[in-house]
Design an enzyme around this catalytic site. Structure first.
Site, PDB file in Angstrom:
ATOM      1  N   TYR A 151       0.866  -1.184   0.000  1.00 41.63           N
ATOM      2  CA  TYR A 151       0.000   0.000   0.000  1.00 41.63           C
ATOM      3  C   TYR A 151       0.895   1.225   0.000  1.00 41.63           C
ATOM      4  CZ  TYR A 151      -3.427   3.482   1.568  1.00 41.63           C
ATOM      5  OH  TYR A 151      -4.226   4.594   1.667  1.00 41.63           O
ATOM      6  N   ASP A 165       9.463   2.603  -0.428  1.00 43.53           N
ATOM      7  CA  ASP A 165       8.414   3.308   0.299  1.00 43.53           C
ATOM      8  C   ASP A 165       8.610   2.989   1.783  1.00 43.53           C
ATOM      9  OD1 ASP A 165       4.731   3.411   0.280  1.00 43.53           O
ATOM     10  OD2 ASP A 165       6.255   4.244   1.628  1.00 43.53           O
ATOM     11  N   LYS A 171       4.867   9.200   8.868  1.00 39.85           N
ATOM     12  CA  LYS A 171       4.666   8.704  10.233  1.00 39.85           C
ATOM     13  C   LYS A 171       5.773   9.176  11.197  1.00 39.85           C
ATOM     14  CE  LYS A 171       2.244   4.855   8.109  1.00 39.85           C
ATOM     15  NZ  LYS A 171       0.824   4.792   8.485  1.00 39.85           N
TER      16      LYS A 171
HETATM   17  P1  KE4 Z   1      -0.679   8.385   4.476  1.00 39.81           P
HETATM   18  O1  KE4 Z   1      -1.155   9.103   3.235  1.00 39.81           O
HETATM   19  O2  KE4 Z   1      -1.777   7.572   5.126  1.00 39.81           O
HETATM   20  O3  KE4 Z   1       0.040   9.291   5.450  1.00 39.81           O
HETATM   21  O4  KE4 Z   1       0.453   7.327   4.025  1.00 39.81           O
HETATM   22  C1  KE4 Z   1       0.146   6.405   3.013  1.00 39.81           C
HETATM   23  C2  KE4 Z   1       1.089   5.219   3.106  1.00 39.81           C
HETATM   24  C3  KE4 Z   1       2.118   5.114   2.203  1.00 39.81           C
HETATM   25  N1  KE4 Z   1       2.991   4.087   2.254  1.00 39.81           N
HETATM   26  C4  KE4 Z   1       2.882   3.133   3.210  1.00 39.81           C
HETATM   27  C5  KE4 Z   1       3.871   2.001   3.240  1.00 39.81           C
HETATM   28  C6  KE4 Z   1       1.840   3.199   4.172  1.00 39.81           C
HETATM   29  O5  KE4 Z   1       1.725   2.222   5.099  1.00 39.81           O
HETATM   30  C7  KE4 Z   1       0.929   4.267   4.135  1.00 39.81           C
HETATM   31  C8  KE4 Z   1      -0.221   4.391   5.108  1.00 39.81           C
HETATM   32  N2  KE4 Z   1      -0.350   3.355   6.070  1.00 39.81           N
HETATM   33  C9  KE4 Z   1      -1.701   3.099   6.527  1.00 39.81           C
HETATM   34  C10 KE4 Z   1      -1.628   1.958   7.548  1.00 39.81           C
HETATM   35  N3  KE4 Z   1      -1.249   0.736   6.974  1.00 39.81           N
HETATM   36  C11 KE4 Z   1      -2.332   4.319   7.088  1.00 39.81           C
HETATM   37  C12 KE4 Z   1      -3.543   4.065   7.942  1.00 39.81           C
HETATM   38  C13 KE4 Z   1      -4.811   4.548   7.273  1.00 39.81           C
HETATM   39  O6  KE4 Z   1      -4.925   4.432   6.033  1.00 39.81           O
HETATM   40  O7  KE4 Z   1      -5.694   5.050   8.012  1.00 39.81           O
END
Ligand code: KE4
Length: 433
Positions: A144, A239, A267
């Site tokens: 993701y 990533d 994060k």
């Molecule tokens: P954000 O746009 O949510 O800040 O980051 C996206 C993203 C990009 N790359 C990786 C490897 C990620 O895990 C994420 C976001 N992680 C999820 C949890 N697995 C965010 C939680 C959510 O979507 O509410």
């Protein structure tokens, strides 16, 4: 436990917010109940509006490596906010954070600060396309990378939780430029590169996958990825929104010894505030506007409060790298607790995931890619989740997320968790017909 106030708030929320939440996985849909509403958090603990207390292994999906509301971070943010929240003009803090990121991850000679992981990965992919002049990208099923159109293809995290690996609303053209390979299967990557010779700008990968549960790279997988991308002039994007500053201070390149061309962070780098980043060599990053022709912008990019939270967090991690040994050891203890009752556990440093795999089949017990993860028993997971919650332990409300350990999860809390795991899983099994 009682959740009357959360129930009332959730009802109100659903009137004005789709699904009552601002991010789908928070809706607890996969575990058959409504979410609790958080009032505050401190250290390893979350407190909800009904006064319930939970030992938190979600850590806001990763940022909370120091534990919630670390006094040094909170104080620094409070101070900087008093001087104004946003200026839309450069500040010294942005330069300091960029320099700290480079010290931790020397491959990142230049970095651009943005406001979310989605923005960071979307921008890194655009840079790769602008730098190489090629259009296609390869991602991996179950990885993701945020919700930008071109990356919502066979994606993990909330999409996998809802068993909808793709999203409505993404034009076919976008999806056509995103090719999907099998994680830990270098042959699947080679085949796509051959079929699309000279057309692939980049391969974007979670160096330790943490959005289909935790799936570490098999021995040699990242090294092979690095080799074939170099051979074919394809950029490798790590990533590291989850793994950055989590697996080690230097993230995946320090943890695995494999070096990418571009990195994305989120994060932890923002210390829990809306801040993310993408960066790489000076050569590649020099194509970013206003230096180069790849445009990327943001009103709140490099926001002073978020930058301050990031700086303090990285400084604490740099001053006490023993944290990594501590949180890894605690995660190892948790993994042993799951394994002792027969569950499959994948772990990388302080990231881990217990899989409720189906015991039959030649791959019983191993989860090495998206297909393996999809075969997990989501009902059994939901039962375990709810029993843990009843005992005051909050793990991610989805089989396809990671369990995060922070420096605030002291050993006594880990031991208490291990006991609760056994009770929650074994009760679960006893309940099965
Ligand atoms: P954000 O746009 O949510 O800040 O980051 C996206 C993203 C990009 N790359 C990786 C490897 C990620 O895990 C994420 C976001 N992680 C999820 C949890 N697995 C965010 C939680 C959510 O979507 O509410």
């Amino acid at each position: 436990m009682k959740w009357d106030k959360s129930e009332k708030m959730f009802h109100r929320a659903q009137e004005r917010i789709p699904g009552g939440v601002n991010s789908p996985v928070r809706a607890f849909g996969a575990v058959g109940r409504h979410p609790f509403f958080v009032e505050r958090a401190q250290g390893a603990w979350l407190y909800d509006v009904d006064g319930n207390r939970y030992l938190d292994y979600v850590c806001s999906w990763g940022p909370g490596i120091l534990g919630h509301a670390h006094p040094r971070v909170v104080e620094a943010v409070q101070k900087v906010c008093a001087r104004g929240l946003t200026f839309g003009a450069p500040t010294a803090g942005e330069v300091e954070l960029a320099e700290l990121i480079n010290i931790c991850v020397p491959d990142v000679e230049m970095v651009r600060l943005v406001s979310s992981g989605t923005e960071a990965v979307m921008s890194a992919v655009r840079v790769a396309r602008g730098y190489t002049g090629r259009e296609k990208i390869i991602k991996f099923a179950g990885n993701y990378h945020g919700h930008s159109d071109g990356l919502l293809v066979k994606a993990g995290s909330g999409l996998m939780t809802q068993s909808v690996p793709d999203s409505a609303g993404v034009p076919a053209g976008y999806a056509a430029s995103t090719l999907t390979a099998v994680y830990n299967d270098i042959e699947s990557v080679g085949a796509l590169l051959e079929e699309n010779h000279g057309q692939v700008a980049a391969i974007v990968v979670e160096p330790v996958a943490a959005n289909m549960g935790v799936v570490p790279p098999k021995k040699g997988f990242l090294e092979d990825l690095r080799r074939i991308t170099k051979e074919q002039g394809v950029l490798l994007i790590f990533d590291e929104v989850i793994t950055g500053f989590r697996l080690a201070l230097g993230g995946a390149s320090q943890y695995t010894g494999v070096h990418a061309d571009l990195y994305t962070f989120g994060k932890i780098v923002g210390g829990g505030m809306p801040l993310a980043a993408y960066g790489g060599s000076r050569d590649i990053m020099s194509c970013v506007s206003p230096l180069g022709k790849v445009y990327q912008a943001g009103t709140l990019s490099g926001n002073p409060a978020a930058v301050t939270a990031g700086i303090e967090t990285l400084k604490i991690l740099m001053e006490d790298t023993g944290i990594y040994e501590r949180i890894d050891a605690r995660a190892k203890r948790l993994a042993e607790a799951f394994q002792s009752i027969g569950l499959t556990v994948n772990r990388a440093g302080s990231l881990l995931c217990a899989f409720f795999t189906q015991d039959s089949g030649e791959r019983a017990g191993s989860v090495e890619n998206y297909e393996d993860a999809c075969r997990c028993d989501k009902e059994a997971f939901a039962g375990y989740f709810n029993r843990m919650l009843e005992q005051g332990i909050y793990v991610a409300p989805s089989q396809f997320e990671a369990m995060f350990v922070s420096d605030a999860h002291a050993d006594d809390l880990i031991e208490m968790t291990c006991e609760t795991i056994a009770a929650s899983v074994l009760t679960n099994n006893r309940q099965e017909p």
